[in-house]
Design an enzyme around this catalytic site. Structure first.
Site, PDB file in Angstrom:
ATOM      1  N   CYS A 122      -8.390  27.887 -10.993  1.00 46.86           N
ATOM      2  CA  CYS A 122      -8.567  26.804 -11.282  1.00 46.86           C
ATOM      3  C   CYS A 122      -9.610  26.220 -12.356  1.00 46.86           C
ATOM      4  O   CYS A 122     -10.245  25.245 -13.527  1.00 46.86           O
ATOM      5  CB  CYS A 122      -8.530  25.321 -10.744  1.00 46.86           C
ATOM      6  SG  CYS A 122      -9.951  25.255  -9.466  1.00 46.86           S
ATOM      7  N   LYS A 195      -7.057  22.281   3.255  1.00 47.02           N
ATOM      8  CA  LYS A 195      -7.862  22.218   2.601  1.00 47.02           C
ATOM      9  C   LYS A 195      -6.631  21.157   1.653  1.00 47.02           C
ATOM     10  O   LYS A 195      -5.861  20.373   1.363  1.00 47.02           O
ATOM     11  CB  LYS A 195      -7.783  22.763   1.029  1.00 47.02           C
ATOM     12  CG  LYS A 195      -8.700  22.206  -0.466  1.00 47.02           C
ATOM     13  CD  LYS A 195      -8.984  23.612  -0.943  1.00 47.02           C
ATOM     14  CE  LYS A 195      -9.695  22.839  -2.208  1.00 47.02           C
ATOM     15  NZ  LYS A 195      -9.424  23.793  -3.310  1.00 47.02           N
ATOM     16  N   LYS A 248     -11.470  21.303   4.624  1.00 45.93           N
ATOM     17  CA  LYS A 248     -11.903  21.021   4.095  1.00 45.93           C
ATOM     18  C   LYS A 248     -11.621  19.682   2.939  1.00 45.93           C
ATOM     19  O   LYS A 248     -10.065  19.567   3.045  1.00 45.93           O
ATOM     20  CB  LYS A 248     -12.149  21.626   3.051  1.00 45.93           C
ATOM     21  CG  LYS A 248     -12.782  21.458   0.879  1.00 45.93           C
ATOM     22  CD  LYS A 248     -12.613  22.911   0.113  1.00 45.93           C
ATOM     23  CE  LYS A 248     -12.357  22.602  -1.125  1.00 45.93           C
ATOM     24  NZ  LYS A 248     -12.738  22.902  -2.178  1.00 45.93           N
TER      25      LYS A 248
HETATM   26  C1  PBG Z   1     -10.875  25.146  -6.375  1.00 47.04           C
HETATM   27  C2  PBG Z   1     -12.176  24.705  -4.984  1.00 47.04           C
HETATM   28  C3  PBG Z   1     -12.515  22.998  -5.190  1.00 47.04           C
HETATM   29  C4  PBG Z   1     -13.976  23.442  -4.305  1.00 47.04           C
HETATM   30  C5  PBG Z   1     -14.296  24.627  -3.295  1.00 47.04           C
HETATM   31  N1  PBG Z   1     -12.922  25.299  -4.103  1.00 47.04           N
HETATM   32  C6  PBG Z   1     -12.119  21.767  -6.111  1.00 47.04           C
HETATM   33  C7  PBG Z   1     -11.032  21.736  -6.053  1.00 47.04           C
HETATM   34  O1  PBG Z   1     -10.048  21.506  -5.176  1.00 47.04           O
HETATM   35  O2  PBG Z   1     -10.749  21.080  -7.239  1.00 47.04           O
HETATM   36  C8  PBG Z   1     -14.236  21.746  -3.895  1.00 47.04           C
HETATM   37  C9  PBG Z   1     -15.614  22.136  -3.317  1.00 47.04           C
HETATM   38  C10 PBG Z   1     -16.937  20.715  -3.410  1.00 47.04           C
HETATM   39  O3  PBG Z   1     -16.609  19.584  -3.585  1.00 47.04           O
HETATM   40  O4  PBG Z   1     -18.152  20.933  -3.355  1.00 47.04           O
HETATM   41  N2  PBG Z   1      -9.863  25.563  -6.096  1.00 47.04           N
END
Ligand code: PBG
Length: 327
Positions: A122, A195, A248
């Protein structure tokens, strides 16, 4: 036993008594500190929505890594912000990419510090999605091969652990196979297994410049309402070769952490994400909450829920608090 024979307050009387019966320990050993790497030199740019968090160039990252190691924190996780983005996120697997270079520099300067890298597209794609597109959809299987290249490029730079956060199906298996075939059987995988498609990532997307340019991430990240699905995701990742599984965000998902810890005999990490950090910072700036107390309370709760490791932007503060003065 009941009152008046049993009086729970007896063991709450003094700090030493409380220490003796304390069930959960928060230690510097549990902490992982996230860092954002950008190109250039002497860059130290504060992220507006995350006071105290910076985008750092390689030289500054090395400085930070030394400080982190000195504080006794065992590990950092790196996120890269490339100079060029394209449809396929090809900077993500360039051997001269920001993350690859930073890993090398940290490993040269502080060899004992465990270096983890986030493996995702991303930050590297022009459209901001975590995989390559087919029309307006993220193409799962076409993305797998790119993720494997990213992981191998990080391994070549000397990373200890890769952490795929893209949420494509089958990525742990594909990455494990690619690492093994390239001679990196010792490189571990920390899978972002459960996640969620969360509103708590907004500040991170500013920090990593990774907001999707259209739509959202609901077709690949998990629905916030599900816990059985988290069990299935963790189970799949373990079968596919994950060494550590991650939940997460952390705070609104303590029940998920508990279920996963109870169901699997496996190291569990929890990501205390950007939004959880920023809301505390904002409240403390206004004097509405007391930072140290709140942070220790929240991180202790994440440990109590069952997390062995916590990825947190508070890691350095906590390390200082825990070593200087017991709380
Ligand atoms: C990338 C990623 C994200 C986070 C960690 N790896 C963002 C998302 O999925 O949009 C979020 C970490 C945070 O909010 O501290 N894919």
């Amino acid at each position: 036993m009941e009152f008046p024979k049993y009086r729970p307050r007896r063991l709450r009387r003094t700090e030493n008594l409380r220490r003796m019966i304390r069930e959960t320990r928060l230690s510097v050993d549990n902490l992982i500190y996230p860092l954002f790497v950008v190109a250039g030199e002497r860059v130290r740019r504060q992220v507006a929505s995350m006071p105290g968090v910076f985008q750092l160039s390689r030289d500054e990252i090395v400085r930070e890594a030394k400080e982190v190691a000195k504080l006794g924190i065992p590990a950092v996780i790196l996120f890269g912000i490339p100079q060029e983005k394209d449809e396929r996120g090809s900077e993500a697997y360039s051997q001269s990419g920001v993350v690859q270079q930073a890993v090398k520099a940290i490993k040269d300067a502080v060899p004992d510090l465990v270096v983890i890298t986030d493996v995702c597209l991303c930050e590297y794609t022009s459209h901001g999605h975590c995989g390559v597109l087919k029309g307006r959809e993220v193409d799962n299987d076409a993305t797998l091969e790119i993720l494997a290249r990213v992981a191998v490029s990080h391994a070549k730079s000397g990373v200890d652990i890769v952490a795929p956060s893209d949420m494509m199906d089958g990525r742990v298996k594909t990455i494990r196979k690619a690492l093994d075939e390239s001679g990196f059987s010792q490189t571990a995988i920390m899978a972002y297994s459960a996640k969620y498609s969360s509103g708590f990532y907004s500040p991170f997307r500013e920090a990593a410049q990774s907001a999707p340019q259209f739509g959202d991430r609901r077709s690949y990240q998990m629905d916030i309402a599900n816990v059985e699905e988290a069990i299935r995701e963790v189970s799949l990742d373990i079968k596919e070769g994950a060494d550590i599984v991650m939940i997460k965000p952390a705070l609104a998902y303590l029940d998920v952490i508990r279920v996963i810890k109870d169901r699997f005999d496996f190291p569990v990490a929890a990501y205390n994400v950007s939004g959880e950090y920023s809301m505390i910072k904002a409240a403390c700036e206004r004097g509405w909450l007391e930072e140290k107390r709140i942070v220790i309370e929240i991180l202790t709760a994440i440990r109590r829920a069952g997390a062995d490791m916590i990825l947190t932007y508070f890691a350095k503060d906590v390390a200082l608090w825990l070593t200087r003065e017991p709380s």
